[in-house]
Design a protein around this motif. Structure first.
Motif, PDB file in Angstrom:
ATOM      1  N   ASP A 285     -25.124 -32.512  28.804  1.00 32.14           N
ATOM      2  CA  ASP A 285     -25.658 -33.734  29.236  1.00 32.14           C
ATOM      3  C   ASP A 285     -25.463 -33.848  30.597  1.00 32.14           C
ATOM      4  O   ASP A 285     -26.692 -34.215  31.569  1.00 32.14           O
ATOM      5  CB  ASP A 285     -24.821 -35.292  28.961  1.00 32.14           C
ATOM      6  CG  ASP A 285     -25.303 -35.600  27.680  1.00 32.14           C
ATOM      7  OD1 ASP A 285     -24.964 -36.499  27.075  1.00 32.14           O
ATOM      8  OD2 ASP A 285     -26.297 -35.081  27.328  1.00 32.14           O
ATOM      9  N   ILE A 286     -24.187 -33.396  31.189  1.00 34.48           N
ATOM     10  CA  ILE A 286     -24.030 -33.124  32.213  1.00 34.48           C
ATOM     11  C   ILE A 286     -24.548 -31.853  33.383  1.00 34.48           C
ATOM     12  O   ILE A 286     -26.298 -32.463  34.587  1.00 34.48           O
ATOM     13  CB  ILE A 286     -22.779 -32.726  32.572  1.00 34.48           C
ATOM     14  CG1 ILE A 286     -21.664 -33.957  32.380  1.00 34.48           C
ATOM     15  CG2 ILE A 286     -22.728 -32.320  34.036  1.00 34.48           C
ATOM     16  CD1 ILE A 286     -19.973 -33.685  33.096  1.00 34.48           C
TER      17      ILE A 286
ATOM     18  N   TYR B 193     -12.052 -28.445  31.644  1.00 34.39           N
ATOM     19  CA  TYR B 193     -13.512 -28.060  30.709  1.00 34.39           C
ATOM     20  C   TYR B 193     -14.635 -28.124  31.526  1.00 34.39           C
ATOM     21  O   TYR B 193     -15.118 -27.033  32.267  1.00 34.39           O
ATOM     22  CB  TYR B 193     -13.857 -27.648  29.511  1.00 34.39           C
ATOM     23  CG  TYR B 193     -14.777 -28.099  28.959  1.00 34.39           C
ATOM     24  CD1 TYR B 193     -15.001 -26.010  27.973  1.00 34.39           C
ATOM     25  CD2 TYR B 193     -16.683 -28.333  28.690  1.00 34.39           C
ATOM     26  CE1 TYR B 193     -16.489 -25.562  28.123  1.00 34.39           C
ATOM     27  CE2 TYR B 193     -16.789 -28.394  28.023  1.00 34.39           C
ATOM     28  CZ  TYR B 193     -17.011 -26.399  27.619  1.00 34.39           C
ATOM     29  OH  TYR B 193     -18.069 -25.752  27.140  1.00 34.39           O
ATOM     30  N   LEU B 194     -14.912 -29.817  32.152  1.00 31.48           N
ATOM     31  CA  LEU B 194     -16.153 -29.592  33.190  1.00 31.48           C
ATOM     32  C   LEU B 194     -15.987 -29.079  34.634  1.00 31.48           C
ATOM     33  O   LEU B 194     -17.028 -28.729  34.645  1.00 31.48           O
ATOM     34  CB  LEU B 194     -16.447 -31.596  32.802  1.00 31.48           C
ATOM     35  CG  LEU B 194     -16.309 -31.756  31.160  1.00 31.48           C
ATOM     36  CD1 LEU B 194     -16.407 -32.962  31.655  1.00 31.48           C
ATOM     37  CD2 LEU B 194     -18.137 -30.579  30.895  1.00 31.48           C
TER      38      LEU B 194
ATOM     39  N   GLU C  51     -14.656 -26.421  35.350  1.00 37.24           N
ATOM     40  CA  GLU C  51     -14.807 -24.892  35.201  1.00 37.24           C
ATOM     41  C   GLU C  51     -16.374 -24.435  34.964  1.00 37.24           C
ATOM     42  O   GLU C  51     -16.538 -23.548  35.518  1.00 37.24           O
ATOM     43  CB  GLU C  51     -13.601 -24.395  34.349  1.00 37.24           C
ATOM     44  CG  GLU C  51     -11.942 -24.536  34.747  1.00 37.24           C
ATOM     45  CD  GLU C  51     -11.733 -24.555  34.261  1.00 37.24           C
ATOM     46  OE1 GLU C  51     -10.158 -23.912  34.050  1.00 37.24           O
ATOM     47  OE2 GLU C  51     -11.993 -23.871  32.700  1.00 37.24           O
ATOM     48  N   ASN C  52     -16.614 -25.769  34.344  1.00 28.51           N
ATOM     49  CA  ASN C  52     -17.741 -24.925  33.959  1.00 28.51           C
ATOM     50  C   ASN C  52     -19.715 -25.750  33.542  1.00 28.51           C
ATOM     51  O   ASN C  52     -20.372 -25.168  33.151  1.00 28.51           O
ATOM     52  CB  ASN C  52     -17.924 -24.972  32.283  1.00 28.51           C
ATOM     53  CG  ASN C  52     -17.099 -24.869  31.746  1.00 28.51           C
ATOM     54  OD1 ASN C  52     -17.115 -23.158  31.299  1.00 28.51           O
ATOM     55  ND2 ASN C  52     -15.879 -24.576  31.018  1.00 28.51           N
ATOM     56  N   SER C  53     -19.351 -26.293  34.541  1.00 30.43           N
ATOM     57  CA  SER C  53     -20.332 -27.731  35.403  1.00 30.43           C
ATOM     58  C   SER C  53     -20.251 -27.482  37.265  1.00 30.43           C
ATOM     59  O   SER C  53     -19.148 -26.886  37.852  1.00 30.43           O
ATOM     60  CB  SER C  53     -20.600 -28.588  34.784  1.00 30.43           C
ATOM     61  OG  SER C  53     -19.891 -29.625  36.395  1.00 30.43           O
ATOM     62  N   ASP C  54     -21.919 -27.530  37.364  1.00 30.52           N
ATOM     63  CA  ASP C  54     -21.431 -27.934  39.403  1.00 30.52           C
ATOM     64  C   ASP C  54     -21.751 -29.008  39.750  1.00 30.52           C
ATOM     65  O   ASP C  54     -22.260 -28.947  41.106  1.00 30.52           O
ATOM     66  CB  ASP C  54     -22.176 -25.951  39.605  1.00 30.52           C
ATOM     67  CG  ASP C  54     -23.963 -26.385  38.975  1.00 30.52           C
ATOM     68  OD1 ASP C  54     -24.193 -25.579  38.756  1.00 30.52           O
ATOM     69  OD2 ASP C  54     -23.495 -27.305  38.930  1.00 30.52           O
ATOM     70  N   ALA C  55     -20.985 -29.651  38.786  1.00 26.14           N
ATOM     71  CA  ALA C  55     -21.295 -31.487  39.284  1.00 26.14           C
ATOM     72  C   ALA C  55     -21.065 -31.050  40.953  1.00 26.14           C
ATOM     73  O   ALA C  55     -19.218 -31.187  41.012  1.00 26.14           O
ATOM     74  CB  ALA C  55     -20.890 -32.631  38.400  1.00 26.14           C
TER      75      ALA C  55
END
Ligand code: SF4
Length: 429
Positions: free
Chosen positions: A169-170, A207-208, A210-214
């Protein structure tokens, strides 16, 4: 089909209609900004207060009156009063909260996993205010039983979403241009507690990050008892917005006990101190209920004194609203109307003073702002408004709208709307 989506209430309701929007678009349907053009309207209702329940009914009637085709009522008010919802004009079906995640798949008779969502980036829903920030549902329901709370009744047991789904979703929100994502839930801090292998919200945020580029991740409301000092080490990552919304509900120990809140003023004060030590200039905001059943003059005075002592960056003041089906609604000692109004006004004044004090400490600083709205000024350009990561509302002038753009701004003064700033020319070329 032409679909009109509308919602009232919390960020979770907003995140749910944003998911409906992606599902309808993934299935080839069109979103419209006016119920008059719609073959179908979905209203996500709220019942957190008597007023919210009334506004939910008003929103459903307005869609039917505007000429929308059928209307589907879902959400907390519809769940608590399904017969009343079904009886409103234009309502063709009522979808209860425990079925609302399948609302679109059941309506379109598509298996939930058959929605090809990946290519469908999140877009702001046409109509209401074009939202820059993407609200991301992390969990639903709650296992606590605060005696004033109807949400835990309407939304049921706590249940967490898988971190991979949340990440997807992100990524969809970022693909759609969102600069900020807001993690939201009914009891956000309980994320992972219902997994076979228990996890903590800290694990999800790590986790978010590390794994998303928000560019910016914000946490919505967090119950104080879910957090410890270690949690605040997450803010070493500057993409995490320096804002904690910790509902206090009352600064009186006796009132908190009758509310069945799992915290005390001392515990709350220690947690705030730990957060301020770990995250300089963090904005700590809160919710406070005044005139809770049995709230004596001395309890109210204790609550006011505690709120003054904590010196919040801001706060919402709610006058207790009896919700049928909650423990508090059966309690004696309801506070009379005049006193309710005066306590609300007194508590608001305390928050206004501490919010102003918090704003003043940023005069002269340069901070990044995500611009959310703009008003035309004519040849001089636009008045733009937005939020810093530490939840400061800022207004400035700009040569163009800057909608959904992050720029730095030099903060120059405070007025009743918040902070005024000057955007360096280099930031808007
Ligand atoms: S923690 Fe309390 S106030 Fe928050 S949703 Fe649960 S029952 Fe309601």
């Amino acid at each position: 089909m032409k679909i009109y989506l509308n919602t009232i209430g919390c960020r979770l309701n907003q995140s749910e209609i944003e998911t409906y929007a992606r599902q309808f678009r993934a299935a080839g349907h069109t979103l419209v900004s006016d119920p008059a053009e719609a073959d179908l309207t979905v209203v996500n209702t709220c019942t957190v207060t008597t007023a919210a329940a009334a506004d939910s009914r008003k929103m459903i009637r307005a869609a039917a009156r505007a000429g929308s085709g059928e209307v589907i009522a879902t959400g907390c008010w519809a769940t608590m009063e399904p017969m009343a919802a079904a009886g409103l004009p234009g309502v063709s079906s009522v979808v209860l909260n425990d079925e609302k995640d399948e609302l679109v798949s059941k309506l379109l008779q598509i298996q939930p996993e058959a929605f090809d969502m990946d290519p469908v980036a999140r877009e702001p829903i046409p109509g209401a205010r074009l939202r820059t920030r993407a609200f991301i549902k992390v969990q639903d329901g709650c296992d606590n039983h605060c005696t004033f709370c109807i949400t835990t009744v309407a939304r049921g047991k706590g249940r967490s979403r898988a971190k991979e789904e949340i990440l997807a979703d992100i990524q969809a929100a970022i693909a759609g241009g969102a600069q900020e994502v807001v993690l939201t839930g009914v009891h956000l801090g309980s994320w992972g507690q219902d997994f076979a292998e228990r996890a903590h919200l800290r694990d999800l945020v790590t986790y978010l990050l590390e794994n998303s580029d928000a560019p910016r991740i914000r946490l919505s409301s967090l119950e104080p008892w879910d957090l410890d000092a270690d949690f605040f080490s997450l803010w070493q990552n500057q993409r995490l917005a320096r804002h904690l919304h910790l509902p206090l509900q009352s600064g009186s120990a006796a009132t908190l006990r009758r509310m069945a809140r799992k915290t005390t003023p001392d515990d709350f004060a220690q947690l705030v101190q730990a957060a301020r030590t770990a995250i300089p200039e963090i904005a700590i905001t809160t919710d406070v209920i005044v005139a809770f059943p049995g709230e004596s003059e001395s309890e109210f005075a204790e609550s006011m004194a505690f709120v003054r002592q904590i010196n919040f960056a801001g706060g919402h003041v709610f006058t207790y609203s009896a919700r049928p089906g909650t423990g508090a609604a059966r309690m004696s000692g309801h506070v009379d109307h005049a006193l309710r109004k005066s306590r609300n006004a007194q508590m608001r004044a305390v928050f206004e003073a501490s919010a102003r004090q918090y704003q003043n400490q940023f005069i002269g600083q340069e901070l990044p702002v995500l611009w959310e709205s703009a008003t035309a000024l004519g040849p001089q350009g636009w008045t733009v408004s937005g939020l810093t990561d530490n939840y400061l509302r800022v207004t400035a002038q700009a040569p163009r709208t800057l909608w959904n753009v992050i720029t730095t701004v030099k903060l120059t003064q405070v007025n009743n709307q918040g902070l005024i700033g000057v955007i360096p020319v280099t930031s808007v070329q």
